[in-house]
Design an enzyme around this catalytic site. Structure first.
Site, PDB file in Angstrom:
ATOM      1  N   GLU A 152       0.842  -1.207   0.000  1.00  0.00           N
ATOM      2  CA  GLU A 152       0.000   0.000   0.000  1.00  0.00           C
ATOM      3  C   GLU A 152       0.872   1.250   0.000  1.00  0.00           C
ATOM      4  O   GLU A 152       0.656   2.188  -0.773  1.00  0.00           O
ATOM      5  CB  GLU A 152      -0.914  -0.006   1.217  1.00  0.00           C
ATOM      6  N   GLU A 222       9.399   4.185   2.473  1.00  0.00           N
ATOM      7  CA  GLU A 222       8.125   3.702   3.005  1.00  0.00           C
ATOM      8  C   GLU A 222       8.329   2.714   4.153  1.00  0.00           C
ATOM      9  O   GLU A 222       7.499   2.630   5.053  1.00  0.00           O
ATOM     10  CB  GLU A 222       7.295   3.071   1.893  1.00  0.00           C
TER      11      GLU A 222
END
Length: 382
Positions: A152, A222
């Site tokens: 995601e 991330e």
């Protein structure tokens, strides 16, 4: 929704439920009011005075092919004596399909990607686009715990195409759950500074989710964000919630596949390992695109076809036997569910099966609580 009768009064205006017990899940018969099954509002009472249908005609109409239409059910409700019990009402509603929105358009591209378009003029000049990937933390293997959440972040939160939506009065975000991962953008129909259409930019950002690049710098950025997020949510309330869900779903993968994942694994994955998960699950035939707002359906449908049709369909992943995935799961029955099965209330036998007791203790907890769970399958809504 345990009571079909409750739904009936929601979709049939002008009719009021007789009593609070009317919506109870118990199979008690309906209590008549003044010898009738319903209480009419003034406008309805005036219509009922003109009804000439007799009870026999109403009963016969229940047997016709038109009994599945909402209008046929309305006629039955407006006929005195046509329904005399809760069981009879449930039998009628069981055959009645919920009407779909006539403005809603659904379809599927040749590569299997489904889409739903709904024009909606309120609020004016705005639209939303949501991309649902039918894969979440329950789809992870033992060595991938937290990888759905990692995908995601890398696919969308780190997307340069998503950054093009910044400063345009748009909001974007994504979320990972047990059964799916959803990406969305809420935008004005026209860019405030240039009046250029915003739909191409929004769809391009969602297309980037399916075509994500797992560059080392992007993955590391991330990864740091996820580790920070994991530390932030690790409160005592979160830990208690995890324990409650683990007890509720102890018989399947949900109790050991929480979306945040395992810190040790998150720190160790290589970009190629995360990309392998993406390739397995981010397939057009495992996705559903929703677009709703102040837009023309024909233009939206044409743009979806032009932007997403080139994506190749792929087969779903095959799990090794030691992963503990059942041969037949809820996901094979309905793609909106995770690849698990539940143990429903009543399947265990007293004295034959071990009692399921889960105890959690922690020094930060300031009270004690007892939770008793009973799992029932979802009942169809009609």
């Amino acid at each position: 929704l345990r009571s079909s009768a409750s739904a009936a009064f929601q979709v049939l205006p002008g009719l009021l439920p007789i009593a609070p017990s009317f919506t109870s899940s118990k199979k008690a018969p309906l209590r008549p009011a003044m010898g009738r099954l319903f209480i009419a509002q003034p406008a309805t009472r005036a219509r009922l005075q003109n009804v000439r249908m007799v009870q026999q005609e109403a009963a016969a109409s229940v047997q016709t092919a038109q009994e599945t239409s909402l209008e046929a059910v309305r006629r039955i409700f407006e006929t005195e004596g046509a329904i005399s019990s809760r069981e009879e009402l449930d039998a009628i509603l069981e055959k009645t399909e919920l009407p779909s929105n006539p403005r809603m358009r659904t379809g599927k591209l040749p590569n299997g990607m489904a889409y739903t378009i709904l024009p909606n003029a309120v609020p004016g000049g705005r639209f939303e686009a949501h991309l649902q990937i039918m894969a979440g933390s329950a789809d992870e293997t033992e060595a991938q715990q937290g990888m759905a959440h990692m995908c995601e972040h890398v696919s969308y939160m780190g997307s340069r195409k998503r950054e093009r939506l910044f400063g345009t009065s748009s909001q974007t975000n994504a979320q990972t759950d047990f059964h799916h991962t959803v990406y969305w953008a809420a935008c004005p129909t026209l860019r405030p500074s240039t009046n250029a259409p915003m739909l191409p930019l929004a769809l391009d950002a969602l297309l980037d989710v399916l075509e994500a690049r797992f560059e080392t710098t992007r993955v590391e950025k991330e990864r740091a964000a996820i580790l920070s997020e994991a530390a932030m949510v690790n409160t005592i309330d979160y830990r208690v919630e995890v324990q409650l869900l683990a007890a509720l779903h102890s018989e399947n993968r949900l109790h050991r596949r929480f979306p945040i994942g395992l810190i040790e694994q998150i720190k160790a994955w290589t970009p190629s390992q995360v990309q392998a998960y993406h390739k397995s699950h981010y397939r057009p035939n495992n996705a559903h695109l929703y677009v709703i707002g102040d837009l023309e359906p024909d233009e939206v449908e044409d743009m979806i076809g032009k932007m997403f049709s080139h994506l190749p369909a792929r087969d779903p992943p095959v799990y090794l036997p030691d992963e503990g995935v059942d041969a037949v799961t809820l996901k094979q029955i309905n793609s909106f569910f995770p690849p698990i099965n539940h143990e429903w209330m009543g399947t265990r036998k007293h004295g034959a099966d071990e009692p399921k007791v889960h105890i959690f203790q922690h020094e930060l907890m300031q009270c004690a609580s007892v939770h008793i769970f009973a799992k029932f399958p979802v009942e169809p809504i009609r």
